[in-house]
Design a protein around this motif. Structure first.
Motif, PDB file in Angstrom:
ATOM      1  N   THR A  37       1.048  -1.448  -0.330  1.00 52.65           N
ATOM      2  CA  THR A  37      -0.032  -0.299   0.040  1.00 52.65           C
ATOM      3  C   THR A  37       0.496   1.007  -0.008  1.00 52.65           C
ATOM      4  O   THR A  37       0.252   2.075   0.087  1.00 52.65           O
ATOM      5  CB  THR A  37      -0.777  -0.109   1.310  1.00 52.65           C
ATOM      6  N   GLY A  38       2.405   1.245   0.298  1.00 52.98           N
ATOM      7  CA  GLY A  38       3.469   2.381  -0.002  1.00 52.98           C
ATOM      8  C   GLY A  38       4.628   1.854   0.226  1.00 52.98           C
ATOM      9  O   GLY A  38       4.504   0.368   0.668  1.00 52.98           O
ATOM     10  N   SER A  39       5.369   2.425   0.243  1.00 55.24           N
ATOM     11  CA  SER A  39       6.885   2.209   0.284  1.00 55.24           C
ATOM     12  C   SER A  39       7.337   2.040   1.376  1.00 55.24           C
ATOM     13  O   SER A  39       6.494   2.142   2.734  1.00 55.24           O
ATOM     14  CB  SER A  39       7.761   3.239  -0.227  1.00 55.24           C
TER      15      SER A  39
ATOM     16  N   ARG B   9       2.422   1.826  10.884  1.00 55.70           N
ATOM     17  CA  ARG B   9       2.654   3.548  10.393  1.00 55.70           C
ATOM     18  C   ARG B   9       1.188   3.930  10.561  1.00 55.70           C
ATOM     19  O   ARG B   9       0.159   5.146  10.826  1.00 55.70           O
ATOM     20  CB  ARG B   9       2.528   3.500   9.051  1.00 55.70           C
ATOM     21  N   GLY B  10       0.041   3.117  11.094  1.00 57.28           N
ATOM     22  CA  GLY B  10      -1.236   2.937  11.787  1.00 57.28           C
ATOM     23  C   GLY B  10      -2.194   3.738  10.042  1.00 57.28           C
ATOM     24  O   GLY B  10      -1.778   3.572   8.547  1.00 57.28           O
ATOM     25  N   GLY B  11      -3.316   3.320  10.149  1.00 58.65           N
ATOM     26  CA  GLY B  11      -4.093   3.622   8.797  1.00 58.65           C
ATOM     27  C   GLY B  11      -4.912   2.476   7.529  1.00 58.65           C
ATOM     28  O   GLY B  11      -4.607   2.949   6.607  1.00 58.65           O
ATOM     29  N   VAL B  12      -4.421   1.220   8.471  1.00 63.84           N
ATOM     30  CA  VAL B  12      -3.893   0.455   7.241  1.00 63.84           C
ATOM     31  C   VAL B  12      -5.101  -0.480   6.876  1.00 63.84           C
ATOM     32  O   VAL B  12      -5.054  -0.053   5.275  1.00 63.84           O
ATOM     33  CB  VAL B  12      -3.475  -0.731   7.492  1.00 63.84           C
ATOM     34  N   ILE B  13      -6.670  -0.226   7.142  1.00 63.81           N
ATOM     35  CA  ILE B  13      -7.780  -0.286   7.467  1.00 63.81           C
ATOM     36  C   ILE B  13      -8.166   0.643   5.599  1.00 63.81           C
ATOM     37  O   ILE B  13      -8.240   0.020   4.215  1.00 63.81           O
ATOM     38  CB  ILE B  13      -8.945  -0.316   7.921  1.00 63.81           C
TER      39      ILE B  13
ATOM     40  N   LYS C 298       3.822  -6.612   9.782  1.00 62.35           N
ATOM     41  CA  LYS C 298       4.068  -5.809  11.405  1.00 62.35           C
ATOM     42  C   LYS C 298       3.220  -5.507  12.287  1.00 62.35           C
ATOM     43  O   LYS C 298       3.334  -3.920  12.783  1.00 62.35           O
ATOM     44  CB  LYS C 298       4.805  -3.701  10.872  1.00 62.35           C
ATOM     45  N   PHE C 299       2.680  -6.352  12.291  1.00 63.08           N
ATOM     46  CA  PHE C 299       1.215  -5.640  13.660  1.00 63.08           C
ATOM     47  C   PHE C 299       2.784  -6.172  15.137  1.00 63.08           C
ATOM     48  O   PHE C 299       3.266  -6.909  14.911  1.00 63.08           O
ATOM     49  CB  PHE C 299       0.614  -7.330  13.293  1.00 63.08           C
TER      50      PHE C 299
END
Length: 487
Positions: A13-15, A171-175, A200-201
């Motif tokens: 979902t991102g770098s 990083r948060g906001g995974v949903i 990374k949970f």
């Protein structure tokens, strides 16, 4: 009809979502199951490079993945490598060889032309593998870059490879990142993603069960697992400069300072030092002074020697380095860092920027002349001061000569390399990777009163095995293999 080699692509979902680490862990896991694995990344952007056995450059992560798969690294594992030189331009490496430098906009216009070479490399690897593990770059949600894409969905569709999407919960906001990625993709791309995983949970994964169900409800993608953060993964060589702060920072008898140059390259050279219990490796960020208590300053590699020379001076680090040497401190320059230490850098053709000559730090009586010819070679030899064996690789533009070269740092394949000042305080070499050798690192640290207790290669192998065990425990590997075989 010939059956296609099983393959799966891990996109994020991102770098920094952990794609490289996931592929490395899956590679080691599947090799232990008896499969022949080929890692592959169509396009990478990194100044941390490695030399493949066929003589060209690939991203450091693909070299680590090859090691995890217990195969030799090949230029086909990373057919397009972009090495940023400025905020808007990068050196373009195709199948291991430098083809020139392009500004970002020019590359966006031309990247689609590289797809045939990318697909040829993928097919080359697939012919001799039981499964190909493909790593995406950045995020498929960057739809502004979708036209001509060869890094994510553009490649996946062209090669007909199913995708698993990894979300970084740390990083948060995974949903939102997973559901948002689904929302911006085209229907065919949504369908190509066959499942997602959470990476990374931290904490009790049972508390996230409703979150998993909600992601599936909104996207239609099944969950393939929740992977807890694994501390041992930090031992693997990093590819992103964001990971530089991973090194140990506890009390130690030897403090080594490393200025974080704006185009820092091949910083994994320093990973073994950061693992040594007797060493404190301090990365000095822009705006911070180089600590006076450091006994050694290491100037790392850089993708833009002249640019980082100006950056170094802007930070006032040149003043700190000169004061450090006056106090009797030691300096080691690696590759571009070695070039910075000389009296001058001459760039008659503007290879590293604008044509001309700039004054270096003047701590070594050498001069570097930049040229378009690039050295990319695996090397081995001896450390001249101790006789310890060394091996590593060279990736550099330019040649360095001068009176201090009569005291070479190492002898590589029978040829002298590097330079040492007459008082021995300042040293430089073009050899990357020398600290991975236990014998050299032990001898080098002993000079500063530190006894090395690290077996580096064993540490890396242990980390890869631990990562494989970890993924075996937390991912639905059988389902992932089923998806890979469905293409």
């Amino acid at each position: 009809m010939q059956r296609l080699t099983p393959a799966i692509m891990i996109q994020g979902t991102g770098s920094n979502a952990g794609k490289s680490t996931l592929v490395a862990g899956l590679a080691r896991l599947l090799v232990r199951r008896g499969l022949k694995v080929a890692p592959f990344k169509p396009q990478n952007m990194s100044n941390n490079a490695a030399i493949a056995v066929d003589g060209g450059e690939i991203g450091r992560a693909q070299a680590v993945q090859a090691r995890a798969a217990r195969v030799a690294p090949s230029v086909h594992m990373n057919p397009v490598l972009l090495k940023p030189e400025t905020d808007t331009g990068a050196q373009v490496i195709v199948r291991g060889q430098r083809t020139g430098t392009l500004r970002a906009k020019n590359y966006l216009d031309k990247k689609a032309a590289l797809l045939p070479a990318v697909l040829e490399s993928f097919e080359y690897l697939a012919r001799d593998a039981d499964i190909v593990l493909v790593e995406g770059a950045g995020s498929p949600a960057e739809i502004n870059l979708r036209a001509g894409d060869i890094a994510n969905m553009g490649f996946a569709e062209a090669a007909d490879v199913p995708v698993i999407l990894a979300g970084d919960i740390d990083r948060g906001g995974v949903i939102a990142s997973l559901v948002g990625t689904h929302a911006v993709l085209e229907p065919a791309e949504q369908t190509r993603i066959r499942g997602f995983l959470i990476n990374k949970f931290r904490g009790d994964a049972g508390l996230f069960s409703e979150g998993l169900a909600d992601i599936t409800r909104r996207t239609g993608w099944p969950s393939l697992g929740v992977v807890p953060l694994l501390p041992q993964a930090a031992f693997l060589p990093a590819e992103d400069a964001l990971d530089l702060e991973r090194s140990a920072s506890g009390p130690a008898s030897l403090i080594i300072a490393v200025p974080m140059l704006s185009r820092i390259a091949n910083f994994d050279d320093l990973d073994p030092l950061g693992m040594e219990p007797g060493v404190q490796l301090r990365f000095v960020r822009p705006g911070e002074p180089i600590p006076a208590e450091a006994r050694v300053i290491v100037l790392p590699g850089t993708k833009s020697t002249i640019g980082d020379l100006a950056f170094l001076r802007t930070q006032g680090w040149d003043i700190d380095i000169l004061a450090h040497v006056r106090r009797g401190g030691h300096v080691l320059g690696l590759c571009g860092g070695y070039q910075l230490l000389g009296r001058a850098i001459d760039d008659p053709d503007g290879v590293d920027g604008h044509a001309g000559t700039v004054a270096g730090l003047g701590l070594l009586d050498v001069t570097t002349v930049m040229s378009v010819d690039k050295s990319t070679v695996l090397s081995r030899g001896v450390h001249n001061a101790t006789g310890a064996p060394v091996e590593g690789y060279e990736i550099h533009l330019g040649r360095t000569q001068g009176p201090d070269c009569v005291r070479p740092f190492v002898t590589l394949d029978g040829k002298p390399d590097g330079a040492i000042s007459s008082d021995g305080q300042v040293q430089g070499t073009y050899l990357h990777g020398l600290f991975t050798g236990d014998a050299f690192r032990r001898a080098w640290l002993q000079h500063f009163g530190v006894t090395s207790s690290l077996a580096y290669d064993a540490k890396i192998e242990s980390a890869l095995d631990a990562l494989a065990d970890h993924l075996e425990n937390y991912l639905d590997i059988d389902r992932i293999l089923e998806i890979a075989r469905s293409r």
